[in-house]
Design an enzyme around this catalytic site. Structure first.
Site, short mmCIF file in Angstrom:
data_model
loop_
_atom_site.label_atom_id
_atom_site.label_comp_id
_atom_site.label_asym_id
_atom_site.label_seq_id
_atom_site.Cartn_x
_atom_site.Cartn_y
_atom_site.Cartn_z
N TYR A 13 53.56 24.27 15.70
CA TYR A 13 52.78 25.23 16.37
C TYR A 13 51.57 24.86 16.85
O TYR A 13 50.89 24.86 17.89
CB TYR A 13 52.76 26.47 15.77
CG TYR A 13 51.87 27.79 16.18
CD1 TYR A 13 52.40 28.61 17.31
CD2 TYR A 13 50.91 28.02 15.66
CE1 TYR A 13 51.66 29.44 17.77
CE2 TYR A 13 49.88 28.89 16.14
CZ TYR A 13 50.40 29.85 17.02
OH TYR A 13 49.83 30.97 17.54
N SER A 14 50.80 24.20 15.72
CA SER A 14 49.32 23.72 16.19
C SER A 14 49.17 22.49 16.86
O SER A 14 48.15 22.34 17.70
CB SER A 14 48.60 23.53 14.78
OG SER A 14 49.36 22.63 13.98
N THR B 105 50.95 22.04 19.62
CA THR B 105 51.06 22.94 21.00
C THR B 105 49.56 23.42 21.35
O THR B 105 49.02 23.55 22.30
CB THR B 105 52.08 23.87 21.14
OG1 THR B 105 51.95 25.09 20.50
CG2 THR B 105 53.68 23.34 20.96
N THR C 58 54.89 42.04 26.90
CA THR C 58 55.36 43.27 26.52
C THR C 58 54.91 44.04 25.15
O THR C 58 55.24 45.16 24.69
CB THR C 58 56.92 43.15 26.33
OG1 THR C 58 57.36 41.98 25.41
CG2 THR C 58 57.76 42.95 27.70
P1 NAI Z 1 53.76 38.41 19.65
O1 NAI Z 1 54.88 37.59 19.07
O2 NAI Z 1 53.31 39.55 19.09
O3 NAI Z 1 53.97 38.31 21.10
C1 NAI Z 1 54.45 37.19 21.65
C2 NAI Z 1 55.00 37.63 22.99
O4 NAI Z 1 55.54 36.30 23.70
C3 NAI Z 1 55.94 38.63 23.19
O5 NAI Z 1 55.39 39.73 24.28
C4 NAI Z 1 57.20 37.71 23.29
O6 NAI Z 1 58.18 38.50 23.91
C5 NAI Z 1 56.77 36.80 24.25
N1 NAI Z 1 57.67 35.49 24.29
C6 NAI Z 1 58.11 35.09 23.12
N2 NAI Z 1 59.00 34.09 23.40
C7 NAI Z 1 58.95 34.21 24.75
C8 NAI Z 1 59.68 33.35 25.90
N3 NAI Z 1 60.87 32.25 25.51
N4 NAI Z 1 59.54 33.68 27.21
C9 NAI Z 1 58.74 34.64 27.38
N5 NAI Z 1 58.07 35.36 26.52
C10 NAI Z 1 58.15 35.19 25.18
O7 NAI Z 1 52.61 37.41 19.46
P2 NAI Z 1 50.98 37.57 19.77
O8 NAI Z 1 50.42 37.57 18.39
O9 NAI Z 1 50.64 38.88 20.71
O10 NAI Z 1 50.37 36.18 20.43
C11 NAI Z 1 49.94 36.05 21.65
C12 NAI Z 1 49.79 34.65 21.75
O11 NAI Z 1 48.58 34.71 21.20
C13 NAI Z 1 50.47 33.50 21.21
O12 NAI Z 1 50.54 32.27 22.34
C14 NAI Z 1 50.03 33.18 20.19
O13 NAI Z 1 50.31 31.74 19.63
C15 NAI Z 1 48.43 33.28 20.28
N6 NAI Z 1 47.89 33.52 18.83
C16 NAI Z 1 48.01 34.78 18.00
C17 NAI Z 1 47.37 34.91 17.02
C18 NAI Z 1 47.70 35.95 15.87
O14 NAI Z 1 47.10 35.89 14.89
N7 NAI Z 1 48.33 37.02 16.36
C19 NAI Z 1 46.57 34.00 16.43
C20 NAI Z 1 46.13 32.84 17.42
C21 NAI Z 1 46.68 32.83 18.70
#
Ligand code: NAI
Length: 242
Positions: free
Chosen positions: A151-152, A154, A14
């Site tokens: 987190y790391s 996982t 989303t």
């Molecule tokens: P974000 O926080 O903007 O988006 C995370 C998404 O996961 C959102 O759509 C949220 O609604 C969803 N979410 C959270 N809890 C949930 C649940 N219980 N059930 C279903 N959906 C859930 O984060 P972002 O930055 O877009 O991250 C996406 C992925 O990339 C994550 O796995 C994050 O760990 C990984 N990541 C992000 C980095 C960054 O710098 N933004 C760096 C490295 C990895």
């Protein structure tokens, strides 16, 4: 790149990286299933992305929600060809203050949710003898980071998950790969202080933070026929910081 005969489910799509991935896969012609915790929001995002898209609530911290949502998806649009395990949460705290609850909450969404959903989706892929699974790890799964022991852990675990599953599924033409993004500008990183961001920037040779599209392009590549011979691999998308 033509994914017009493929159906893709992206968790946590989303906003942020997941949404950009959904947009890229839709642009390549795939039918995309947008999932997040809020059904209305997921449907709005689906509508804004493509006619070939639906939005469904799926809470990865809740096994019943995962099961019932995927049953609904299979009934409405059929089994998935592509699964992007993108959703992930942080609950940052110094280790000395980290509670069992902080630990379990992050494990539940980032790891157990990924396990449960993948085990459902993979059944359809085995029947089709084709599938693409991409797990979104992180640079901190390789480097570690202060305040992110849960987190790391996982994100490192997702690599073992990726490599072992890739070996199990390769004979059925299902590839399993991971992407390890560095610092990407999304809601997840918007909460960090300006000082900390400046500190991170010093360690990025390309001298900028990443955008969700930087990750989405690599996902699209891994889903395409150009990556048919790549499995069990991790691709770093981090501007050179690791
Ligand atoms: P974000 O926080 O903007 O988006 C995370 C998404 O996961 C959102 O759509 C949220 O609604 C969803 N979410 C959270 N809890 C949930 C649940 N219980 N059930 C279903 N959906 C859930 O984060 P972002 O930055 O877009 O991250 C996406 C992925 O990339 C994550 O796995 C994050 O760990 C990984 N990541 C992000 C980095 C960054 O710098 N933004 C760096 C490295 C990895």
């Amino acid at each position: 790149m033509d994914l017009s005969d493929k159906k893709a489910l992206i968790t946590g799509s989303t906003r942020g990286i997941g949404r950009a991935i959904a947009e890229y896969l839709a642009k390549a012609g795939a039918f995309v299933v947008i999932t997040g915790r809020d059904e209305e929001r997921a449907q709005q995002v689906a509508k804004s992305i493509s006619d070939k898209a639906i939005g469904v609530a799926m809470d990865l911290s809740d096994p019943d929600s995962i099961r019932s949502a995927y049953e609904r998806i299979e009934k409405e649009v059929g089994p998935m060809d592509i699964l992007i395990n993108n959703a992930g949460i942080t609950k940052d705290k110094l280790f000395i203050r980290m509670s069992l609850e902080d630990w379990e909450e992050v494990i539940k969404v980032n790891l157990t949710g990924t396990f449960l959903l993948t085990s459902l989706v993979v059944k359809g892929m085995l029947k089709k003898r084709w599938g693409r699974i991409i797990n979104i790890s992180s640079v901190v799964g390789f480097m570690g980071n202060v305040g992110q022991v849960n987190y790391s852990a996982t994100k490192s675990a997702l690599l073992g998950f990726t490599k072992s599953l890739a070996k199990e599924l390769a004979s059925r033409n299902i590839t399993v790969n991971a992407i390890a993004p560095g610092f990407i500008e999304t809601d997840m990183t918007a909460v960090l202080s300006e000082d900390l961001k400046k500190e991170y920037l010093k360690n990025i040779p390309l001298q900028r933070f990443g955008k969700p599209e930087d990750v989405a392009g690599v996902v699209a590549f891994l889903c395409s026929s150009m990556a048919d011979y790549i499995t069990g691999e991790v691709i770093h998308v981090n501007g050179g910081m690791f």
